[in-house]
Design an enzyme around this catalytic site. Sequence first.
Site, PDB file in Angstrom:
ATOM      1  N   GLY A  92      13.469  99.365  34.465  1.00 43.90           N
ATOM      2  CA  GLY A  92      13.660 100.284  33.346  1.00 43.90           C
ATOM      3  C   GLY A  92      15.034 100.887  33.441  1.00 43.90           C
TER       4      GLY A  92
ATOM      5  CG  HIS B 192      16.022  92.471  37.007  1.00 44.18           C
ATOM      6  ND1 HIS B 192      15.055  93.162  36.307  1.00 44.18           N
ATOM      7  CD2 HIS B 192      17.005  93.362  37.268  1.00 44.18           C
ATOM      8  CE1 HIS B 192      15.450  94.417  36.141  1.00 44.18           C
ATOM      9  NE2 HIS B 192      16.616  94.564  36.717  1.00 44.18           N
TER      10      HIS B 192
ATOM     11  N   GLY C 142       2.417  79.907   5.125  1.00 39.77           N
ATOM     12  CA  GLY C 142       3.479  78.924   5.258  1.00 39.77           C
ATOM     13  C   GLY C 142       4.093  78.972   6.648  1.00 39.77           C
TER      14      GLY C 142
ATOM     15  CG  ASP D 201       2.977  83.373  13.828  1.00 40.99           C
ATOM     16  OD1 ASP D 201       3.292  82.449  14.601  1.00 40.99           O
ATOM     17  OD2 ASP D 201       3.678  84.371  13.624  1.00 40.99           O
ATOM     18  CB  SER D 202      -0.994  82.214   8.704  1.00 40.90           C
ATOM     19  OG  SER D 202      -0.071  81.364   8.071  1.00 40.90           O
TER      20      SER D 202
ATOM     21  CE  LYS E 235       6.398  81.749  15.920  1.00 41.74           C
ATOM     22  NZ  LYS E 235       6.050  82.576  14.760  1.00 41.74           N
TER      23      LYS E 235
ATOM     24  CD  GLU F 280      12.677  90.753  35.292  1.00 38.75           C
ATOM     25  OE1 GLU F 280      12.581  90.574  36.510  1.00 38.75           O
ATOM     26  OE2 GLU F 280      13.109  91.813  34.798  1.00 38.75           O
TER      27      GLU F 280
ATOM     28  CB  CYS G 264      14.723  96.694  38.938  1.00 39.06           C
ATOM     29  SG  CYS G 264      16.320  97.489  38.705  1.00 39.06           S
ATOM     30  CE1 TYR G 265      13.065 104.829  37.125  1.00 41.84           C
ATOM     31  CE2 TYR G 265      10.841 104.034  36.639  1.00 41.84           C
ATOM     32  CZ  TYR G 265      11.743 105.074  36.792  1.00 41.84           C
ATOM     33  OH  TYR G 265      11.323 106.363  36.601  1.00 41.84           O
TER      34      TYR G 265
HETATM   35  P1  XMP Z   1      13.090  91.003  12.913  1.00 43.17           P
HETATM   36  O1  XMP Z   1      13.699  90.996  11.554  1.00 43.17           O
HETATM   37  O2  XMP Z   1      12.279  92.221  13.195  1.00 43.17           O
HETATM   38  O3  XMP Z   1      12.061  89.793  12.931  1.00 43.17           O
HETATM   39  O4  XMP Z   1      14.092  90.736  13.990  1.00 43.17           O
HETATM   40  C1  XMP Z   1      11.450  89.312  14.091  1.00 43.17           C
HETATM   41  C2  XMP Z   1      10.652  88.088  13.722  1.00 43.17           C
HETATM   42  O5  XMP Z   1       9.520  88.457  12.949  1.00 43.17           O
HETATM   43  C3  XMP Z   1       9.535  87.804  11.698  1.00 43.17           C
HETATM   44  N1  XMP Z   1       9.003  88.780  10.751  1.00 43.17           N
HETATM   45  C4  XMP Z   1       7.734  88.789  10.322  1.00 43.17           C
HETATM   46  N2  XMP Z   1       6.701  87.974  10.583  1.00 43.17           N
HETATM   47  N3  XMP Z   1       5.327  89.262   9.146  1.00 43.17           N
HETATM   48  C5  XMP Z   1       5.495  88.207   9.970  1.00 43.17           C
HETATM   49  O6  XMP Z   1       4.563  87.443  10.171  1.00 43.17           O
HETATM   50  C6  XMP Z   1       6.309  90.123   8.861  1.00 43.17           C
HETATM   51  O7  XMP Z   1       6.145  91.066   8.129  1.00 43.17           O
HETATM   52  C7  XMP Z   1       7.579  89.870   9.473  1.00 43.17           C
HETATM   53  N4  XMP Z   1       8.779  90.500   9.418  1.00 43.17           N
HETATM   54  C8  XMP Z   1       9.630  89.821  10.221  1.00 43.17           C
HETATM   55  C9  XMP Z   1      10.987  87.428  11.471  1.00 43.17           C
HETATM   56  O8  XMP Z   1      11.111  86.341  10.588  1.00 43.17           O
HETATM   57  C10 XMP Z   1      11.411  87.104  12.871  1.00 43.17           C
HETATM   58  O9  XMP Z   1      10.988  85.819  13.271  1.00 43.17           O
END
Ligand code: XMP
Length: 523
Positions: A65, A181, A236, A239-240, A379, A183, A92-93
């Site tokens: 940290g 570190h 699209g 994740d979904s 991810k 990691e 570390c910390y």
């Molecule tokens: P940022 O812009 O915060 O984005 O650096 C980090 C990652 O998250 C994705 N992202 C989203 N994914 N719903 C999602 O499923 C969201 O509302 C959303 N907003 C950002 C972005 O594309 C990047 O991969």
Amino acid sequence: MTAGTAAGAARGFDTVLVVDFGAQYAQLIARRVRECAVYSEIVPSSITAGEVAARRPSGVILSGGPASVHVDGAPSLDPEIYGLGVPVLGICYGAQLIAEQLGGTVGPNERGEYGRAEMTVARDGGGTLLSGLPACQPVWMSHFDAIVDPPPGAAVTASTAASPVAAFEDPGRGLYGVQFHPEVQHTPHGLQVIERFLRRGCGAGPSWSMDSIIDASTASVREQVGEGRAICGLSGGVDSAVAAALVHRAIGDQLKCVLVDTGLLRLGEADQVEETFARHVGIDLVRVDAATEFFSALAGVTEPETKRKIVGEQFIRAFERARHQVPDAGFLVQGTLYPDVIESGATTHSSTIKSHHNVGGLPDDLDFELVEPLRLLFKDEVRAVGAELGLPDEIVHRQPFPGPGLAVRIIGEVTPSAAGTLRQADAIVREELRNAGLEREIWQSFAVLPDIRTVGVMGDERTYGRPVVIRAVTSADAMTADWARLPHDVLEAMSSRVIAEVPGVNRVVYDITSKPPATIEWE
Ligand code: XMP
């Protein structure tokens, strides 16, 4: 609306708790532990000994940290945790904290130690963590204070020029500390050090594998949903898609997928998702055309968080319209990931950065219980699960796409015409990246449409058009990212095609900001 029991998915796994003294470090440690096939979870530093005991972890790791243990208000740890009989590794910390709390001493170094250092393992042996590893090895350091004396009874197992106690351990009491570190990739033997702590120090065997994750998640989804029916919105994104495939594995035809064409998807995306899911997964899928509703709800709105909320709400309204086809659906499947959960402040002290529409921005009157089978996964684990479930490469290795779609990439008002412009520019950016064979090594690459006008000249005419921003980043998990060093000829091809093919655009710029300080999306 109620959230599903995410922790249920990890039941039955050896668990290592990573205490968060600095979010960046904690996440990396948690991922490394999982690379060693042991389930890890990040917990706040305010966790009590009672709460730790209730989780029955195999081990606890205290992260690094930014603070100094001597600063007023520096985060500490409930000292009773050391007495639980659960092995503790401080990094570390975290190592300094163990020394400080258990009778050792931590002093300020003359000048700190940052970056690469040569570490020498003690001649009489490196103990549990270091024996058998090279006697002299590079490690990554990042500290000002240093441990001067380990806790009484602990042996010093390694040192560097600036750190007399680069590693210590007292295996009898289950105490381990490393000042470096392990990691980070710059510590070449770091993963072995973590693995030794897990296997030798904690006795945690490899159990967190893709197979076991799938088994545990499907069992947990079955238990949650029972005989009920669930629906899942396909956005699209990967994740979904993986969430849907996992839930489909668990409950089969009790799941119906809804593909909402929001008008904010990428070019040709709705057709591609529909086709792929019908062909590869055999999922029952209904497609709803809701672009008109989305654009009218977004009319005149420019504030980014409000846009997100509206998109989230419209998603739900579209589901509700689709719901007459599944009148008894009580469950909604969402592809929320562990970093989303952490960023939304749901597990740690970290403040809310933005309301990911699939975590924080759903309307409260929603009449569904959430099923979030990826809530504990990073991810790279989601992709591995998707591949294991037999999803095609074009889905598993597709770049992430945010739930709110192009709405987060159109700055200012989201109109059908702005979406049309961006969709065309975005398709060119992605196509040129694909042509260059770079799609897989780039985390995300897309176009953004800022809300400004710029002067240009085309032919003999002065133009007053819109610029398009190209954003391309490399990243491992979206928590941090760097701008991609795309070859100039690829940028050139993107730029000239966007100008030539997309009406109303007269300038193309490349975003050269990392995250932090910027985010990946522009919003
Ligand atoms: P940022 O812009 O915060 O984005 O650096 C980090 C990652 O998250 C994705 N992202 C989203 N994914 N719903 C999602 O499923 C969201 O509302 C959303 N907003 C950002 C972005 O594309 C990047 O991969």
